[in-house]
Scaffold this motif. Structure first.
Motif, short mmCIF file in Angstrom:
data_model
loop_
_atom_site.label_atom_id
_atom_site.label_comp_id
_atom_site.label_asym_id
_atom_site.label_seq_id
_atom_site.Cartn_x
_atom_site.Cartn_y
_atom_site.Cartn_z
N SER A 95 -5.10 14.59 -1.99
CA SER A 95 -5.33 13.32 -2.69
C SER A 95 -4.77 13.45 -4.09
CB SER A 95 -6.83 12.99 -2.73
OG SER A 95 -7.55 13.99 -3.43
N TRP A 96 -4.53 12.32 -4.72
CA TRP A 96 -3.88 12.30 -6.03
C TRP A 96 -4.68 11.49 -7.05
CZ3 TRP A 96 0.02 15.62 -5.80
CH2 TRP A 96 0.62 15.85 -4.56
N ARG A 97 -5.81 10.93 -6.62
CA ARG A 97 -6.53 9.95 -7.44
C ARG A 97 -6.95 10.51 -8.80
NH1 ARG A 97 -6.55 4.69 -8.28
NH2 ARG A 97 -8.53 3.92 -9.05
N ASP A 101 0.68 4.20 -2.77
CA ASP A 101 0.51 5.61 -2.43
C ASP A 101 1.62 6.45 -3.08
OD1 ASP A 101 -1.74 5.14 -0.90
OD2 ASP A 101 -0.64 5.07 1.00
N LEU A 159 -11.24 10.82 0.35
CA LEU A 159 -9.79 10.67 0.42
C LEU A 159 -9.17 11.79 1.24
CD1 LEU A 159 -9.09 9.75 -3.32
CD2 LEU A 159 -9.29 8.19 -1.37
N ARG A 219 -7.53 -0.24 -7.40
CA ARG A 219 -7.45 -0.32 -5.94
C ARG A 219 -8.68 0.22 -5.23
NH1 ARG A 219 -3.29 4.29 -3.69
NH2 ARG A 219 -3.17 2.73 -2.02
N HIS A 220 -9.40 1.17 -5.83
CA HIS A 220 -10.57 1.75 -5.17
C HIS A 220 -11.88 1.40 -5.85
CE1 HIS A 220 -7.93 3.97 -2.57
NE2 HIS A 220 -7.41 4.68 -3.55
N GLU A 254 1.12 6.57 -6.95
CA GLU A 254 0.00 7.42 -7.35
C GLU A 254 0.37 8.89 -7.28
OE1 GLU A 254 -4.32 6.34 -6.85
OE2 GLU A 254 -4.07 7.74 -5.17
N GLU A 255 1.04 9.29 -6.21
CA GLU A 255 1.46 10.69 -6.08
C GLU A 255 2.44 11.08 -7.17
OE1 GLU A 255 3.99 13.62 -3.11
OE2 GLU A 255 3.14 11.77 -2.30
N GLU A 300 0.82 -1.20 0.00
CA GLU A 300 0.00 0.00 0.00
C GLU A 300 0.86 1.26 0.00
OE1 GLU A 300 -3.40 0.47 -0.26
OE2 GLU A 300 -3.25 -1.63 -0.87
N THR A 301 1.99 1.22 0.71
CA THR A 301 2.89 2.37 0.72
C THR A 301 3.46 2.62 -0.66
OG1 THR A 301 3.48 1.95 3.03
CG2 THR A 301 4.98 3.33 1.77
#
Length: 221
Positions: free
Chosen positions: A107-109, A14, A103, A62-63, A17-18, A10-11
């Motif tokens: 957030s970066w989504r 994250d 989020l 993932r979401h 994604e960023e 997950e790290t």
């Protein structure tokens, strides 16, 4: 996979994604992702995901379960027959913006998905995963039926435009929230998009044609 391995995974997601949201998909290496995630193992992406494509697919999906769950709950409130265009679009769009609202800031989504749309090899995966539920497929079918007087070729082209518009607007709004230029009001953005989509989909046709030949798009993820 143990708890430690899941947390490491997950790290990495994250961090990826960023970085992808900030700099684009092709500008970020797996090594840079690992370093941004705080690991000295530069092969961490390969270890946890197998490769670049698998990492990107994990990021895209993932979401999705959360969005599908929100959409199914909202769709249950619709009339079985004759649902209005606005209501159908609400079921497609609101779960997406509700998820963005849930989020943490920043957030970066939305910005990540906006970058993904610029990668030709990812378009098929984006389209496939976005409709990967019977509820979403049925909503898209019912939305098309609600504007059944619009020629299919025109509806195809308008849907292509709307897919880009929704992701682009959300990415820009996410960025403005990050910069402190906006107080988050994702529900307002959602209804703005619903009205905009309804207007475009149902607008009169003055020159029908099949000049929009992009792959059949989806509204959102």
């Amino acid at each position: 996979m143990g708890q430690h391995g899941e947390k490491a995974r997950e790290t990495l997601l994250d961090a990826a994604e960023e970085l992808f949201a900030r700099y684009g998909i092709d500008a970020v290496s797996n090594r840079r992702i690992a370093e941004h995630a705080g690991t000295a193992n530069h092969s961490a992406v390969a270890y946890h995901f197998g490769g670049r494509d698998e990492l990107l697919e994990a990021l895209i999906t993932r979401h999705l379960e959360d969005t599908h769950r929100r959409r199914a709950a909202l769709t249950e409130q619709l009339d079985d027959d004759g649902a209005a265009l606005h209501d159908l679009l609400a079921c497609l769009i609101l779960p997406w913006v509700d998820h963005l609202a849930s989020l943490p800031v920043p957030s970066w989504r939305a910005r990540f998905l906006h970058q993904m749309r610029a990668v030709p090899s990812m378009k098929a995966l984006l389209n496939r995963t976005a409709v990967a539920s019977p509820v979403t497929e049925d909503l898209i079918r019912r939305t098309a039926a609600a504007v059944g007087d619009i020629p299919a070729s025109v509806l195809h082209g308008r849907s292509w435009i709307l897919g880009s518009m929704i992701i682009g607007v959300c990415a820009e709004y996410e960025s403005r929230i990050h910069d402190g230029a906006e107080t988050p009001n994702w529900i307002g953005v959602g209804y703005f998009l619903i009205d905009s989509c309804a207007g475009m989909l149902s607008a009169p046709v003055t020159h029908p044609g099949d000049f929009m030949t992009q792959p059949s798009p989806v509204f959102l993820l």
